[in-house]
Design a protein around this motif. Structure first.
Motif, mmCIF file in Angstrom:
data_model
loop_
_atom_site.group_PDB
_atom_site.id
_atom_site.type_symbol
_atom_site.label_atom_id
_atom_site.label_comp_id
_atom_site.label_asym_id
_atom_site.label_seq_id
_atom_site.Cartn_x
_atom_site.Cartn_y
_atom_site.Cartn_z
ATOM 1 N N LYS A 195 12.115 7.810 -5.181
ATOM 2 C CA LYS A 195 13.314 8.458 -4.333
ATOM 3 C C LYS A 195 13.692 9.861 -4.659
ATOM 4 C CE LYS A 195 15.671 3.801 -4.410
ATOM 5 N NZ LYS A 195 16.905 3.138 -4.649
ATOM 6 N N ARG A 196 13.218 10.421 -6.197
ATOM 7 C CA ARG A 196 13.720 11.762 -6.348
ATOM 8 C C ARG A 196 12.840 12.608 -5.462
ATOM 9 N NH1 ARG A 196 11.735 15.392 -10.037
ATOM 10 N NH2 ARG A 196 10.285 14.078 -11.188
ATOM 11 N N LEU A 197 11.646 12.136 -5.403
ATOM 12 C CA LEU A 197 10.593 13.142 -4.494
ATOM 13 C C LEU A 197 10.599 12.814 -3.206
ATOM 14 C CD1 LEU A 197 6.899 12.654 -6.539
ATOM 15 C CD2 LEU A 197 8.687 14.517 -6.401
ATOM 16 N N GLY A 198 11.588 12.038 -2.757
ATOM 17 C CA GLY A 198 11.973 11.658 -1.252
ATOM 18 C C GLY A 198 10.748 11.005 -0.456
ATOM 19 N N MET A 199 10.158 10.116 -1.207
ATOM 20 C CA MET A 199 9.044 9.442 -0.341
ATOM 21 C C MET A 199 9.137 7.879 -0.602
ATOM 22 S SD MET A 199 5.621 11.556 -1.757
ATOM 23 C CE MET A 199 5.890 11.190 -3.451
ATOM 24 N N SER A 200 10.588 7.698 -0.434
ATOM 25 C CA SER A 200 10.862 5.962 -0.488
ATOM 26 C C SER A 200 10.319 5.388 1.071
ATOM 27 C CB SER A 200 12.293 5.929 -0.556
ATOM 28 O OG SER A 200 12.980 6.479 0.177
ATOM 29 N N LEU A 243 0.900 -1.611 -0.154
ATOM 30 C CA LEU A 243 0.047 0.185 -0.051
ATOM 31 C C LEU A 243 0.870 1.231 0.130
ATOM 32 C CD1 LEU A 243 -2.823 -0.978 2.354
ATOM 33 C CD2 LEU A 243 -3.166 -0.505 -0.031
ATOM 34 N N GLN A 244 1.775 1.226 0.913
ATOM 35 C CA GLN A 244 2.957 2.439 0.586
ATOM 36 C C GLN A 244 3.458 2.567 -0.778
ATOM 37 O OE1 GLN A 244 3.876 4.632 3.470
ATOM 38 N NE2 GLN A 244 4.379 5.360 1.678
ATOM 39 N N GLY A 245 3.777 1.588 -1.350
ATOM 40 C CA GLY A 245 4.537 1.672 -2.567
ATOM 41 C C GLY A 245 3.363 2.108 -3.490
ATOM 42 N N LEU A 246 1.995 1.649 -3.397
ATOM 43 C CA LEU A 246 1.001 2.150 -4.161
ATOM 44 C C LEU A 246 0.941 3.651 -4.094
ATOM 45 C CD1 LEU A 246 -1.336 1.495 -6.343
ATOM 46 C CD2 LEU A 246 -2.688 1.178 -4.393
ATOM 47 N N VAL A 247 0.599 3.972 -2.775
ATOM 48 C CA VAL A 247 0.460 5.586 -2.713
ATOM 49 C C VAL A 247 1.652 6.309 -3.328
ATOM 50 C CG1 VAL A 247 0.901 7.321 -0.699
ATOM 51 C CG2 VAL A 247 -0.780 5.088 -0.630
ATOM 52 N N ASN A 248 3.050 5.943 -3.113
ATOM 53 C CA ASN A 248 4.230 6.627 -3.462
ATOM 54 C C ASN A 248 4.188 6.496 -5.018
ATOM 55 O OD1 ASN A 248 5.153 7.136 -0.917
ATOM 56 N ND2 ASN A 248 6.407 5.349 -0.897
ATOM 57 N N LYS A 249 3.674 5.420 -5.822
ATOM 58 C CA LYS A 249 3.688 5.626 -7.164
ATOM 59 C C LYS A 249 2.669 6.484 -8.029
ATOM 60 C CE LYS A 249 2.867 2.077 -10.900
ATOM 61 N NZ LYS A 249 2.537 0.815 -11.479
ATOM 62 N N ILE A 250 1.387 6.237 -7.300
ATOM 63 C CA ILE A 250 0.442 7.232 -7.892
ATOM 64 C C ILE A 250 0.650 8.880 -7.857
ATOM 65 C CG2 ILE A 250 -1.870 8.014 -7.375
ATOM 66 C CD1 ILE A 250 -2.541 5.057 -6.838
ATOM 67 N N ILE A 251 1.282 9.042 -6.561
ATOM 68 C CA ILE A 251 1.783 10.511 -6.420
ATOM 69 C C ILE A 251 2.808 10.905 -7.180
ATOM 70 C CG2 ILE A 251 2.893 12.177 -4.641
ATOM 71 C CD1 ILE A 251 1.518 10.572 -2.338
ATOM 72 N N ASN A 252 4.032 10.098 -7.393
ATOM 73 C CA ASN A 252 4.878 10.292 -8.554
ATOM 74 C C ASN A 252 4.419 10.353 -9.851
ATOM 75 O OD1 ASN A 252 7.522 10.232 -7.457
ATOM 76 N ND2 ASN A 252 6.963 8.529 -6.403
ATOM 77 N N THR A 253 3.307 9.508 -10.149
ATOM 78 C CA THR A 253 2.794 9.642 -11.394
ATOM 79 C C THR A 253 2.130 10.828 -11.739
ATOM 80 O OG1 THR A 253 2.468 7.210 -11.538
ATOM 81 C CG2 THR A 253 1.116 8.509 -13.108
ATOM 82 N N LYS A 254 1.114 11.239 -10.576
ATOM 83 C CA LYS A 254 0.657 12.623 -10.857
ATOM 84 C C LYS A 254 1.525 13.763 -11.071
ATOM 85 C CE LYS A 254 -3.607 10.731 -10.769
ATOM 86 N NZ LYS A 254 -4.328 10.752 -12.008
ATOM 87 N N PHE A 255 2.820 13.568 -10.212
ATOM 88 C CA PHE A 255 3.625 14.680 -10.197
ATOM 89 C C PHE A 255 4.377 14.939 -11.414
ATOM 90 C CE2 PHE A 255 8.173 16.232 -9.528
ATOM 91 C CZ PHE A 255 8.115 17.213 -9.043
#
Length: 776
Positions: free
Chosen positions: A771-776, A683-695
């Motif tokens: 990693k670039r967004l610092g949300m790892s 779930l953490q990976g899913l959250v980070n992935k979607i936020i990165n995608t939108k960004f």
């Protein structure tokens, strides 16, 4: 375009300057008229007004009337109609002389040589006072300078100069409105002729152009060449006969000035003369004796200018402070108009309150200051805080307190009191979770104002306990009245300016709202999805300091459009076939994309407000509907090209942090429902992935979310989503997991078919940039 321009905003900023100038002026203007002849040198024990009617010379009005009279005085011009006759006489004598010389030359038998001809021409020029060319002299000489030529030339000059003739019409431009007074030279009667229409006066250029026309009267007696030469010569000889007489004009102006009678100003009984506690001086006696509209208007003008400069300085400071912050981007012309309206209402209300204070003090036998402090000074700032940002509300509170202090004409107590009341009102009404919160804010404002007033009275005046008690009661009442004023004004202002305040959002947050009840019937899956999205967005908004109420309510209504075609969205499909299997990708994309515009139409029809409308239109931004786009690309051929723009939502991209949070929460909740084996890490990976995608897709570019905000938002989303979509425990055979059954029944844990992926932002194959967004 003008409404949103910087020029319009500057003009709107000048409005409170003008309003303050004219509202403050009557208050300050009365301070000049403070006198009573019977009390010279003694302090006034009460407010003194004019005891009787009197009249004084209004010197300013008199001077003004004199100026108006002088502007109507006609300037004097001299008209010499004998000039034309004198020129005609000189022409006749010149031609006679030339004929005599010509006869003498013929009798002597001497032919004129070229040098002698030039001398002859020069002699004729000297006699008539005008230049001649050799060709013109030849034409005149060919006719022997006969008397008919001199007669014709003299007649047209005399006729042209029998009427007033000015050298240049621009000389009369200053007399266009009033006309002129024309006197003949010599002036034997002593009277002038009034000329109201200066256009009737000819100028020299016009007369010269008209000479060929005038010469047509002699076409039977003169040849064409002679008429042409005489017309040119007449144009050179004619001259202005209307000249300005400065001495006579000054005499006329002086006579008119002396004829103006003094203007008398009536002072009616009851007009304010002196206030309580002030000592009478000789200046007061002079004002009483010489009181006129000149001093009154001068002081009033200075008061207006002073008030305008004070407010202009404060507005400029506020503008400069606003220019140094990012929230200036949302500072629109509508916001300025709203601020100006609230500022004007506050000043007008306080002005009316000041007018009524005297009567109230007499009726209740209390001091006027008690009622002064009862005015709801915090109401305006509280309303601004509900509608706009806290920075604007704070600036408004400071500006209003200064102006109200000037209007109150009190010492520093009221300045500090009103400023503290406004600032406290902004802070007390910061978070609204119910309408009762406004009343609670009013109680806190009243208590704070009461404590501040007591402190000021103890520090500055040292009055008795009765003054303290009445002052505290008035301050507390001011806070309560401010709260009721907010509740009364807010719905009206919402309607007039189209704002959606927290109070309006509280009404929309009620899940029994007709629109939401309709959605739960038509699209229960979308309704439940919206509730969870609201929880996610609210938690994230609290974490980053955004407005959690806006985020939650915006999420509740963001999928209203799915109620129009509920079966085409996976959360509303209950085991039935997927209708997208029978549609082309373009048609499926159109139906999915349309839920945004359908939702906007529903919101507009039900008047849900611009915040809800923005949330509906922006919650997908311009995201690509990837599944159907890739499916269409697979079916693409040369005759039917697939364009990415046809598979993107209409937008716009999220313009606020709250709308961006709804976008992220919507995508994350939809994706989490389709996730197999939803462990905390996945779930953490899913959250980070979607936020990165939108960004990386640029969907968050126009919101104010920072990278730090996104890091906090990711943690917040995971904290909310993990307990909801946690991993299930496997039960032994024969034991029914009721919760799992329920989840399956509502399609929360089963993986949706590819063709019906919820809103299609779930199926994102873009690379991570966690990693670039610092949300790892």
């Amino acid at each position: 375009v003008f409404w949103h321009s910087r020029v319009c905003q500057i003009l709107l900023c000048l409005l409170p300057v003008i309003v303050a100038g004219f509202i403050l002026a009557p208050v300050a203007g009365t301070r000049q008229f403070k006198s009573d002849e019977s009390l010279l040198g003694t302090p006034a024990e009460e407010n003194i007004k004019a005891p009787y009617d009197l009249k004084v010379v209004d010197e300013l009005a008199t001077k003004k009337y004199q100026r108006e009279t002088l502007t109507k005085v006609k300037r004097v011009y001299d008209f010499d109609h004998s000039q034309g006759k004198e020129i005609a006489r000189k022409v006749e004598e010149a031609f006679t002389t030339m004929r005599t010389d010509l006869q003498q030359g013929e009798e002597s038998g001497v032919e004129a040589q070229a040098p002698d001809q030039k001398a002859t021409i020069a002699r004729l020029e000297g006699l008539i006072g005008a230049a001649l060319s050799a060709e013109e002299f030849k034409v005149l000489g060919a006719g022997g300078f006969r008397p008919a030529l001199a007669q014709a030339l003299g007649e047209i000059i005399t006729a042209a100069m029998n009427e007033p003739l000015v050298g240049n019409r621009n000389l009369l431009a200053a007399d266009a409105d009033r006309g002129i007074d024309m006197q003949e030279v010599p002036n034997t009667s002593g009277k002038g002729i009034a000329v109201d229409d200066i256009n009737a006066i000819l100028d020299l250029e016009f007369v010269r152009r008209d000479m060929p026309v005038r010469m047509q009267a002699y076409r039977t007696t003169l040849s064409p060449a002679e008429r042409r030469v005489l017309a040119k010569l007449a144009g050179r000889l004619v001259e202005p006969n209307l000249t300005f007489n400065r001495a006579a004009s000054e005499v006329a102006r002086e006579v008119a000035r002396l004829s103006v009678r003094p203007v008398m100003l009536s002072v009616k009984k009851g007009e304010m003369i002196i206030r309580d506690g002030e000592r009478y001086t000789s200046r007061h006696l002079l004002i009483l004796q010489e009181m006129g509209k000149d001093q009154h208007e001068t002081s009033l003008l200075l008061t207006i200018i002073g008030a305008m400069l004070i407010v202009l300085f404060l507005v400029t400071m506020g503008w400069l402070i606003a220019g140094g912050h990012s929230w200036r981007m949302s500072f629109t012309s509508r916001d300025l108009l709203f601020l100006v309206t609230m500022f004007s209402l506050g000043l007008i209300g306080f002005r009316l309150w000041l007018t009524a204070i005297g009567s109230l003090a007499e009726s209740f036998n209390l001091g006027a200051d008690v009622f002064l402090f009862a005015f709801p000074v915090a109401a305006g700032a509280m309303v601004i805080r509900l509608v706009l940002r806290i920075e604007l509300a704070l600036l408004f509170a400071v500006l209003t307190s200064v102006v109200l202090g000037l209007m109150g004409q009190t010492d520093s107590v009221f300045y500090v009191y009103s400023m503290q009341g406004g600032l406290l009102g902004v802070l007390a009404i910061r978070n609204m979770n119910s309408r009762n919160a406004v009343l609670r804010a009013g109680v806190w404002v009243g208590l704070g104002q009461g404590v501040m007033l007591l402190s000021l009275l103890l520090f500055l005046t040292g009055d008795n306990w009765l003054v303290y008690l009445t002052g505290f009661a008035a301050a507390f009442l001011s806070g309560l009245v401010s709260a009721f004023a907010v509740l009364a004004l807010t719905p009206l202002l919402e309607t007039l300016f189209g704002y959606t305040t927290d109070l309006k959002l509280l009404e929309l947050a009620n899940l029994n709202h007709p629109v939401l009840k309709d959605l739960v019937v038509k699209a229960p899956g979308s309704y439940h999805h919206s509730i969870i999205v609201g929880s996610l967005a609210e938690a994230a908004a609290q974490a980053i300091g955004a407005n959690p109420l806006i985020a939650r309510v915006m999420a509740y209504y963001h999928d209203l459009g799915k109620g129009c075609n509920p079966g085409y969205f996976i959360e509303n499909q209950r085991g039935s076939g997927n209708p997208h299997d029978k549609l082309k990708p373009s048609m499926s994309a159109m139906i999915i994309r349309r839920h945004v515009t359908d939702g906007f139409d529903i919101a507009r029809k039900n008047k849900l407000g611009e915040v809800i409308e923005a949330g509906i239109m922006e919650h997908h931004g311009t995201t690509l509907i990837q599944y159907f786009f890739h499916k269409a690309k697979e079916q693409e051929d040369q005759d039917h090209a697939v364009h990415e723009s046809d598979y993107r939502y209409p937008g716009p991209k999220p313009q606020t942090r709250e709308a961006a949070l709804v976008m992220l929460a919507d995508s994350i909740e939809a994706a989490a429902r389709s996730l197999k084996d939803p462990t905390s890490a996945r779930l953490q990976g899913l959250v980070n992935k979607i936020i990165n995608t939108k960004f990386t897709d640029g969907q968050l570019d126009e919101s104010d979310l920072t990278l730090r905000d996104l890091h906090v938002v990711a943690k917040s989303f995971h904290g909310v989503i993990a307990p909801i979509y946690h991993q299930r425990v496997e039960y032994p055979d024969g034991v029914t997991d009721i919760s799992a059954s329920t989840d399956h029944e509502h399609s929360h844990t089963k993986s949706p078919p590819k063709a019906a992926a919820a809103d299609d932002e779930d199926q994102d194959h873009r690379p991570d940039n966690i990693k670039r967004l610092g949300m790892s």
